[in-house]
Design a protein around this motif. Structure first.
Motif, PDB file in Angstrom:
ATOM      1  N   PHE A  53      -5.507  -8.787   8.992  1.00  0.00           N
ATOM      2  CA  PHE A  53      -5.548  -7.590   9.803  1.00  0.00           C
ATOM      3  C   PHE A  53      -6.927  -7.073   9.800  1.00  0.00           C
ATOM      4  O   PHE A  53      -7.320  -5.963  10.184  1.00  0.00           O
ATOM      5  N   ARG A 109      -9.353  -6.605   7.939  1.00  0.00           N
ATOM      6  CA  ARG A 109      -9.745  -5.542   7.027  1.00  0.00           C
ATOM      7  C   ARG A 109     -10.920  -5.917   5.994  1.00  0.00           C
ATOM      8  O   ARG A 109     -10.853  -5.489   5.192  1.00  0.00           O
ATOM      9  N   ASN A 147      -1.102   0.593   0.821  1.00  0.00           N
ATOM     10  CA  ASN A 147      -0.878  -0.735   1.584  1.00  0.00           C
ATOM     11  C   ASN A 147      -0.547  -0.850   2.931  1.00  0.00           C
ATOM     12  O   ASN A 147      -0.845  -1.533   3.541  1.00  0.00           O
ATOM     13  N   ILE A 148       0.335   0.286   3.182  1.00  0.00           N
ATOM     14  CA  ILE A 148       0.876   0.116   4.503  1.00  0.00           C
ATOM     15  C   ILE A 148      -0.443   0.870   5.495  1.00  0.00           C
ATOM     16  O   ILE A 148      -0.570   0.118   6.460  1.00  0.00           O
ATOM     17  N   LEU A 207      -3.260  -0.166   5.064  1.00  0.00           N
ATOM     18  CA  LEU A 207      -4.104  -1.426   5.496  1.00  0.00           C
ATOM     19  C   LEU A 207      -4.087  -1.705   7.085  1.00  0.00           C
ATOM     20  O   LEU A 207      -5.074  -2.316   7.679  1.00  0.00           O
ATOM     21  N   GLY A 208      -3.065  -1.275   7.676  1.00  0.00           N
ATOM     22  CA  GLY A 208      -2.789  -1.667   9.104  1.00  0.00           C
ATOM     23  C   GLY A 208      -3.797  -0.837   9.796  1.00  0.00           C
ATOM     24  O   GLY A 208      -4.277  -1.246  10.894  1.00  0.00           O
ATOM     25  N   ARG A 209      -4.066   0.385   9.500  1.00  0.00           N
ATOM     26  CA  ARG A 209      -4.915   1.279  10.117  1.00  0.00           C
ATOM     27  C   ARG A 209      -5.506   2.283   8.910  1.00  0.00           C
ATOM     28  O   ARG A 209      -4.647   3.431   8.796  1.00  0.00           O
ATOM     29  N   ILE A 239       1.997   6.874   8.729  1.00  0.00           N
ATOM     30  CA  ILE A 239       2.423   5.983   7.661  1.00  0.00           C
ATOM     31  C   ILE A 239       4.014   5.920   7.498  1.00  0.00           C
ATOM     32  O   ILE A 239       4.593   4.897   7.474  1.00  0.00           O
ATOM     33  N   SER A 295       4.722  -5.057   4.937  1.00  0.00           N
ATOM     34  CA  SER A 295       3.791  -5.665   5.624  1.00  0.00           C
ATOM     35  C   SER A 295       4.091  -5.637   7.230  1.00  0.00           C
ATOM     36  O   SER A 295       3.422  -5.580   8.100  1.00  0.00           O
ATOM     37  N   ARG A 313       2.693  -1.953   8.118  1.00  0.00           N
ATOM     38  CA  ARG A 313       1.346  -2.460   8.309  1.00  0.00           C
ATOM     39  C   ARG A 313       1.076  -2.966   9.846  1.00  0.00           C
ATOM     40  O   ARG A 313       0.396  -2.270  10.364  1.00  0.00           O
ATOM     41  N   ALA A 318      -0.494  -0.887  12.534  1.00  0.00           N
ATOM     42  CA  ALA A 318      -1.860  -1.384  13.443  1.00  0.00           C
ATOM     43  C   ALA A 318      -2.022  -1.476  15.006  1.00  0.00           C
ATOM     44  O   ALA A 318      -3.028  -1.101  15.499  1.00  0.00           O
TER      45      ALA A 318
END
Lengths: 616, 602
Positions: A229, A231, B455-456, B458-460, B468, B508, B511, B515
């Motif tokens: 990702f 990150r 944690n989700i 994390l994608g953005r 989310i 994931s 995520r 993203a």
């Protein structure tokens, strides 16, 4: 990522210094003699150090001012050299006495912690990051060793020295000594506040350092996700913020110590300034001899270093105390899943699993809904039971209850007529082998990973067991690895693909030759053909082994004798695949029969043999 | 050729002369670059130490001066002198104590600044290092480099500055004053430098080995510890507690023995230094005694000289302690600098070509790939994926499907040839542009500490809660998340937040959904899902993939159904390439694949 304070510690109860250090007593008792001897050496060394200048003065004044013979010089030199050697010897002895036993305590506490952590239930480990535990096992305990070997002894020696020095001072002039002593009052008052603030800061910094270690650990274990990702920056930012917080705590801690040390150094000297003022006046007035005044200040100058030392050591003692608190916090977490005092052995070990009204809720979420809720299930000896249910229906949790990785909070799990809690834990886990949904492999060879739970069997070599397990799990690929079964597979088998890891984890469960095989969707990353081959081989090789297997696909289900349908933590229905298909809408929804084609790999594998030599 | 480049040969204790020089230099250079940016503050702190130590050294002199010069004046009734002396003493005392406080604080600032700098450098660098590196260097070592190794630096810095500065200043001061008092005696004292140099050299050679060993052993303890704790389920299920104990006991004892060796070394250095000092005093007495006898030295002067000589050696202990921490820290920095020396095989360009809004066209030209210097995994191939195409990659385990995916995600770089996104070589793109454009969902769905929402996100990371939740809904994860004790705020490590492998995969997916990349790569990302979940994800994918470029590796044919194009990979080569209908007609591997699928549906 790294945005949270997440050590799993419970609210910490404040303990007193005596309480905390009192717990060390059993460890200290056997080495007490050596510690005392070490302390005596240190004390004696400090006496010798004090004596040498006096001896020097005395030698020069008496021996050299007399008739002055060369032999007198040699005698003096010999005395000074001997005293000097004696002092060095004492310093050496002090270390000899204390170093090895204190390092011994450090290591035994470290081992103790490790042992205890291995006994603590999985639920405990769910909550605690391994970085946090690591910091308790490494940094905290090495701090303790240094405190025992150096801090505690020097604290005693310095305190005794200061007391002796005070006696000296009183003999020189009680008025001056009283003035000097008065300086101790504000320091003592300040010390109380210092203790609270510094102790809290030191505890905070240790906890934050542990959390930082957890972040480091996660950033390494989750590196693929971070990279996938992109990150990296966010991970760094999170780490940065956390590291900055730790730095701020450390600086706050240092400032607290600095303020206190400034007081500890300045205040006695300030009172000495007042003493000098008074002393000069008294001397001028004839109430005090010049010699006594000089002696008083000579003693005071000597004490200054020790007073400062006590201040520093007080800080060290507090830091050690919080480190010990952290240690005992883990040690005091009860290992709730243990063998009973009188474990029982089943009369008829056949692999018969019965679950009666079993409930489970996570220990630290008592208010939450039960994950497993009054569940009944039976796996008959030799039977293969598939467990089917939607994502989150509680299947994985249920499997954990069988080998007591989690403890059922209600009802009973019985294996071969005995409650699992009546078994010796090790015997229970010998009878049951698990393949987890995530394949946990260790950094060692394929052989060691597969034979992890295997017991020696009469008439069969370990090689036979290994070969059989690899064969059943269709893990022949290991023979193509650089060193075959001796190939070291990286940490967690990272250099293997998901499917390969799963097959090794499965081979491990098979090699353990259990009575009950518990498979948590162990074939998800396998193609159906391999899965089928595995299951077929399993049946023939492990004749009489009961199996509980979480299944997501009809192909797996059809290999089971019976199927249990799980929903909301309960078994909704049990029957054969076709029975359930016929009568349960939920089952049809979950398993979606007929919807599943053979996998890509399956067809390709078949094709592969058919089109051999035909470059497509 | 040196065998000690980067982390190679990290576990070697005894090094050849060249290697040794190399790693020592590397370690010291790192220390220097850490000190560089804050040298002003370091100097300032040193100055504070000097002034404070000076003030404290002045205090006894003030007493002597008071008794010798002021007392007679006080006796004469000069009360001003009394006040002056008392005041001067109090002022000096406050200066000494105050400055001690200030430099303790300043030293902590300096030390923490260097530590933070190094922590960030190591963390950043570890993250930059390619997967190839991480696959061989265990996480335990990375953790050990970032925890216990850095701790030794902290120990050096915390006490080091004041030990070193005040020690050296004191020795110099006293030695100079001796030269002024009597240069002949001073020469005797300077002569002590020879045995001191010898013992320091002895200590240097041995402590270097012991401390180097200590880093290796502590890394072993840490690695064993971390691996056991992260794999605790398997440890318990397969009853490895006893075996684990045994292994840990071995490494912990090895580490303890090493600690004992290092302490014992210092335990010899310290008394020997003291012995040398004391014997030097005896030597001064010897030389001075004879000079008193022949009348060339006054008795009073000799006493003064003896006491000064004794004092010269007092701070040597502090200097030795500094040197001890220094040896420990440089040994640790040898390892840390080795890690920092590792060059990522996948590097961000110095001058990236901007790609603010990618279209998503991926092209391989004469591409060849093999891991490092190893054998070729993907033989030379060309492949053009136009923007917006959904490509399914099928093939047997180990055929090279994942490799193809990882190349596009730039986990690895090609050995030869070119790989471009919208005509720009991947190697010319900034990380930011690349990751905005390309996201990969891997088989393992790792969750980080924190809430489900985190944690989700994390994608953005800048996503709002609504976004989310929307992403979670889209992939069918919303329902189970809501059922967790605290919904989206449930800590995944706490309070029943432990989720199953399937649920982790859903998270994931959310995520990836969040993203919102132009190019999405799914590497067998649905393996742990049950069929209803998979169906939901599939539907979400069809919506999600609309105008996106997608590379899907899957072993379910239902996934292939939504593809515009299929690649069949075999033995590191793309053996079939075309639309599903073309391939079905072509009569190759995919034809039979499809046939089998059709059969299963009827």
């Amino acid at each position: 990522m790294a945005h949270h304070q997440r050590s799993g510690r419970a609210d910490t109860r404040t303990t007193t210094l005596t309480e905390t250090f009192g717990r060390l007593v059993p460890h200290l008792r056997p080495i007490m003699a050596r510690l005392v001897l070490g302390g005596l050496c240190a004390l004696l060394a400090s006496v010798v150090a004090l004596t040498i200048p006096r001896v020097l003065g005395w030698l020069v004044n008496t021996v050299l001012t007399g008739e002055g013979a060369a032999s007198a010089v040699w005698l003096g030199v010999a005395i000074v050299a001997l005293l000097g050697a004696f002092e060095a010897l004492l310093i050496w002895l002090r270390r000899v006495f204390v170093i090895s036993p204190t390092a011994g305590i450090e290591t035994s506490l470290r081992l103790n912690l490790f042992r205890h952590l291995q006994q603590l239930p999985v639920a405990f480990h769910d909550r605690w990051g391994s970085g946090q535990l690591l910091s308790r096992s490494m940094g905290d305990l090495s701090l303790l060793r240094r405190w025992m070997a150096f801090g505690s002894i020097m604290l005693v020696v310095s305190s005794l020295t200061v007391i002796a020095g005070l006696a000296f001072m009183f003999s020189s002039s009680w008025i001056l000594a009283l003035i000097y002593l008065a300086g101790a009052i504000p320091i003592t008052i300040r010390a109380f506040k210092f203790r609270t603030v510094f102790r809290d800061a030191s505890r905070l910094s240790q906890d934050q350092a542990g959390d930082l270690a957890t972040t480091v650990e996660e950033a390494v274990h989750g590196i693929r996700v971070i990279k996938a990702f992109g990150r990296g920056r966010e991970a760094l930012d999170g780490f940065h913020a956390q590291a900055q917080k730790l730095r701020d705590t450390e600086i706050h801690k240092a400032r607290t110590l600095a303020g206190f040390m400034a007081l500890v150094v300045a205040l006695p000297e300030v009172t000495l300034g007042l003493g000098l003022f008074t002393g000069l006046w008294l001397t001028a007035d004839g109430q005090l001899l010049v010699g006594d005044l000089a002696a008083f200040f000579a003693t005071a100058a000597f004490l200054a270093g020790h007073v400062e030392g006590i201040g520093m050591l007080l800080g060290m003692t507090l830091t050690t105390k919080t480190a010990l608190d952290r240690h005992y916090e883990v040690i005091d977490s009860p290992a709730t899943i243990t063998s009973p005092d009188h474990p029982r052995v089943p009369e008829n070990p056949a692999g018969h699993l019965v679950m009666r009204d079993v409930s489970f809720t996570y220990p630290d979420a008592p208010g939450a809904a039960n994950v497993v809720d009054g569940l009944d299930l039976e796996v008959r000896p030799g039977e293969t039971m598939a467990l089917v249910g939607g994502t989150g229906s509680g299947k994985s949790t249920l499997l954990h209850l069988v080998p007591r990785l989690y403890e059922a909070t209600g009802g009973a799990v019985e294996l071969d007529g005995l409650d699992v809690r009546e078994y010796d834990v090790e015997a229970l886990r010998t009878a049951i082998a698990v393949a987890f949904e995530d394949s946990i492999l260790f950094s060692s060879s394929v052989r060691e990973n597969v034979l992890l739970g295997a017991r020696p069997q009469p008439g069969r070599t370990a090689d036979d067991q290994l070969a059989e397990a690899l064969d059943v799990a269709q893990a022949q690929f290991v023979h193509d690895l650089p060193d075959g079964v001796e190939t070291l597979i990286g940490e967690e088998g990272l250099s293997l693909s998901g499917g390969q890891r799963q097959r090794l984890a499965l081979a491990r469960a098979i090699a353990a030759k259990p009575r009950l095989l518990v498979l948590d969707d162990p074939l998800s990353a396998l193609d159906v053909r391999t899965e089928e081959a595995v299951t077929a081989r399993l049946r023939s090789v492990l004749e009489g082994t009961s199996t509980l297997i979480v299944a997501h696909r009809p192909s797996t289900v059809m290999l089971a004798d019976r199927v249990a349908l799980m929903e909301h933590g309960r078994i909704k229905d049990v029957g054969t695949h076709s029975e359930l298909l016929a009568r349960s809408a939920h089952y049809r929804f979950v398993i979606a029969a007929g919807d599943e084609p053979p996998s890509v790999e399956e067809v390709l594998d078949t094709e592969d043999t058919a089109t051999e030599g035909d470059p497509a | 050729m040196s065998g000690m480049s980067g982390v190679a040969g990290e576990d070697n204790i005894e090094l050849g002369a060249d290697d040794r020089r190399r790693v020592r230099r590397r370690s010291l250079r790192l220390l220097k670059t850490l000190a560089g940016p804050i040298r002003g503050r370091l100097a300032g702190t040193a100055l504070l130490v000097l002034v404070s130590a000076g003030a404290r050294a002045t205090l006894p002199l003030l007493v002597a001066w008071a008794i010798d010069s002021m007392l007679p004046r006080v006796i004469d009734g000069d009360l001003a002198a009394l006040g002056f002396v008392g005041g001067a003493y109090v002022a000096t005392a406050i200066t000494a104590g105050g400055l001690l406080g200030v430099y303790t604080w300043a030293a902590a600032n300096v030390s923490q600044a260097m530590l933070l700098d190094l922590r960030l450098r190591v963390f950043r660098h570890t993250q930059l290092l390619s997967l190839e590196f991480h696959e061989t260097y265990t996480s335990g070592r990375v953790i050990s480099r970032q925890t216990s190794d850095l701790e030794t630096l902290r120990e050096l810095l915390d006490q080091g500055i004041s030990q070193l500065v005040s020690g050296i200043a004191f020795v110099l001061f006293t030695a100079i004053s001796m030269f002024i008092l009597d240069w002949k005696t001073a020469l005797v004292v300077v002569g002590a430098a020879v045995p001191i140099a010898i013992i320091f050299r002895w200590y240097q050679v041995r402590s270097e080995l012991v401390y180097r060993e200590s880093r290796v052993f502590s890394a072993r303890v840490i690695t064993t510890f971390v691996e056991t704790m992260t794999g605790i389920r398997a440890v318990k299920a397969f009853r490895r507690e006893a075996a684990g104990d045994e292994k840990y006991t071995d490494v912990a004892h090895e580490y303890r023995d090493n600690t004992l060796r290092s302490i014992s070394l210092f335990g010899i250095l310290q008394p020997v230094l003291m012995l040398i000092g004391n014997l030097t005093v005896a030597a001064v007495l010897l030389v001075g005694g004879f000079r008193v006898l022949d009348g060339s030295l006054a008795v009073g002067a000799l006493i003064g000289l003896l006491l000064t000589a004794k004092r010269v050696f007092q701070p040597i202990e502090a200097i030795a302690m500094f040197y001890n921490s220094f040896q420990a820290a440089t040994a640790a920095l040898e390892k840390v600098s080795g890690l920092l020396e590792e060059r990522p095989t996948v590097v961000e360009p110095a001058r990236p070509q901007p790609l603010p809004a990618a279209e998503g066209a991926v092209e391989f030209k004469r591409a060849v790939f093999g891991y490092g210097d190893g054998p070729v995994v993907m033989e030379e191939f060309d492949l053009t994926i136009p923007a917006g195409q959904t490509v399914a990659v099928v093939g047997q385990t180990g055929a090279g499907k994942s490799t193809l995916a990882k190349l596009i995600a730039r986990f690895y770089d090609l050995t030869a040839g070119e790989l471009t996104l919208d005509g720009v070589d991947l190697r010319d793109l900034s990380q930011d542009d690349l990751r905005r454009a390309v996201v990969m969902v891997t088989q393992e769905a790792f969750l980080f500490s924190g809430s489900v929402a985190d944690n989700i996100a994390l994608g953005r990371p800048e996503a709002t809660r609504e976004e989310i939740v929307l992403a979670a809904r889209a992939v069918g994860a919303h329902e189970f998340i809501e059922s967790l004790p605290e919904g989206y705020d449930t800590d995944v490590n706490k309070r029943g937040g432990r989720v199953s492998a399937g649920q982790r995969q859903l998270i994931s997916f959310a995520r990836a959904f969040l993203a919102d990349p132009r190019v999405l790569i799914l590497d067998e990302a649905t393996s742990s899902l049950d069929i209803p979940s998979e169906r939901l994800v599939q539907q979400a994918l069809e919506r999600l993939l609309g105008e996106r470029t997608a590379l899907i590796i899957a072993h379910r044919l239902s996934t292939v159904e939504i593809a515009d194009r299929v690649l069949v990979v075999h033995d590191g080569r793309i053996v079939e390439d075309g639309s599903p209908s073309e391939l079905i007609a072509a009569g190759g591997r995919f034809t039979s694949l499809h046939q089998a699928w059709r059969d299963s549906l009827t």
